[in-house]
Design an enzyme around this catalytic site. Structure first.
Site, short mmCIF file in Angstrom:
data_model
loop_
_atom_site.label_atom_id
_atom_site.label_comp_id
_atom_site.label_asym_id
_atom_site.label_seq_id
_atom_site.Cartn_x
_atom_site.Cartn_y
_atom_site.Cartn_z
N HIS A 112 45.70 21.78 84.59
CA HIS A 112 44.81 21.24 83.55
C HIS A 112 45.62 20.97 82.29
O HIS A 112 46.78 21.37 82.16
CB HIS A 112 43.72 22.26 83.22
N ASP A 129 44.94 21.32 77.92
CA ASP A 129 44.04 22.03 77.01
C ASP A 129 43.24 21.04 76.16
O ASP A 129 43.79 20.05 75.65
CB ASP A 129 44.83 22.97 76.10
N HIS A 158 49.52 21.90 82.95
CA HIS A 158 50.09 23.19 83.27
C HIS A 158 49.13 24.00 84.13
O HIS A 158 47.96 23.63 84.29
CB HIS A 158 50.47 23.97 82.00
N ARG A 170 48.57 39.92 86.13
CA ARG A 170 49.16 39.33 84.93
C ARG A 170 48.11 39.26 83.84
O ARG A 170 46.93 38.99 84.12
CB ARG A 170 49.68 37.92 85.25
#
Length: 359
Positions: free
Chosen positions: A231, A233, A287, A297
């Site tokens: 996607h 941002d 990204h 994570r």
């Protein structure tokens, strides 16, 4: 009452689900996993370009801003260059103490370790309704499913809250500092375009910006799953604090690049709105996050967003995109995700684009 063996097993399963901190990915999306076996097109990553070797993003030491005018201007040029060529960079000596970052991570881990049923009740956590999100409700195949959970928290719910617990107090301190950093960076980037105005101070307010606390659970059964699907941002600027695990990848020169974690740095990336506002000078880069089979994570992202009625337009000619409001942009994104399973984004607003209904 005497329970049968099957009934006992079922009740024990319910208790484990009730106490588990992980969202029920497999139970909720079992039809997607079943379809992936029947339809190879739904299996993730068979035709994606390979990920090239891990690399370090452009690293900028912000202490250079205090080393005299010559070094200050050179630092600004480096920030601008990275935003044009990469759309991503990382900063050190950014003004946010290691103590605040460590406390933020500690409180975030405690939050996500709560049982799943507690996290879904945002009111008990003093968050707005709908703050907690996980998976991808609109997913129609595994390629659209994000194996992650997150809390989306408006800054207006944090700043001035009085710190009713350790989490809120730490979030308030972190948000105040990261807001100043984001404001400084967008002002530098605007100045490098020859634009000096109060646009960002007037449009990007505590009521419009937010934090996203992310957790990516271990995913041992499905090694090709996305933690967050590819996607861009939908904001002006994102500031990211991540742990040492790694998993962030971005597109550079048509290839996926794995970002090497740097515990001392914050990652900055350009969003769609800044690409439009800069007339494609600064790049909003695709990204994603990939899952890890052995380790979970954590990351915390700050999104620098304007009010919904803010007009996004460039003062450069010829314009690549027509003028639009952030509210209009968000509406189109939601429509695309509902209809297609993913967002189209800026191509919807290209001048003379057949996709643009407002042209």
């Amino acid at each position: 009452m005497v329970l049968s063996l099957n009934q006992s097993k079922y009740l024990n399963k319910l208790v484990r689900m009730e106490e588990s901190s992980d969202p029920p990915f497999e139970q909720t999306y079992k039809y997607l996993f079943k379809n992936s076996i029947l339809n190879e097109r739904n299996i993730i990553n068979p035709t994606d370009p390979p990920v090239i070797e891990e690399c370090q993003l452009p690293l900028i030491d912000l202490s250079r801003m205090n080393l005299g005018e010559s070094e200050k201007q050179a630092c600004k040029k480096d920030i601008s260059r990275a935003s044009k060529e990469w759309g991503f960079f990382q900063v050190i000596n950014h003004g946010i103490s290691a103590d605040i970052l460590e406390r933020m991570r500690h409180e975030q881990i405690k939050l996500f370790k709560r049982p799943f049923h507690e996290k879904t009740n945002s009111k008990d956590l003093n968050f707005s309704t709908g703050s907690y999100r996980w998976g991808t409700p609109s997913a129609t195949c595994l390629k659209q499913l994000s194996w992650s959970e997150a809390f989306h928290v408006l800054l207006s719910d944090i700043l001035g809250s009085g710190g009713y617990n350790n989490l809120s107090s730490t979030m308030e301190q972190f948000a105040a500092m990261v807001s100043e950093l984001a404001q400084m960076l967008v002002d530098i980037l605007a100045e490098e375009l020859g634009c000096k105005s109060d646009y960002f101070k007037e449009t990007c307010l505590p009521s419009t910006c937010y934090l996203r606390l992310n957790r990516y659970p271990r995913c041992p059964s499905y090694p090709n799953m996305f933690g967050i699907m590819p996607h861009t941002d939908s904001d002006f600027l994102t500031v990211l604090h991540q742990d040492h695990i790694g998993g962030l990848q971005l597109v550079k020169d048509g290839k996926w690049i794995a970002v090497r974690p740097n515990p001392e740095a914050l990652i900055i990336n350009i969003g769609d709105l800044f690409q439009a506002w800069s007339n494609d000078v600064y790049k909003s880069v695709e990204h994603r996050v990939v899952t890890n089979a052995e380790k979970e994570r954590f990351s915390t992202a700050y999104f620098f967003c304007p009010s919904y009625d803010s007009i996004i337009e460039s003062n450069m000619e010829p314009r690549v995109y027509r003028s639009f409001t952030f509210g209009e942009y968000r509406e189109r994104v939601q429509e695309d995700v509902k209809r297609l399973g993913y967002k189209i984004g800026l191509p919807n607003f290209l001048v003379n684009s057949s996709l643009d209904r407002g042209a």
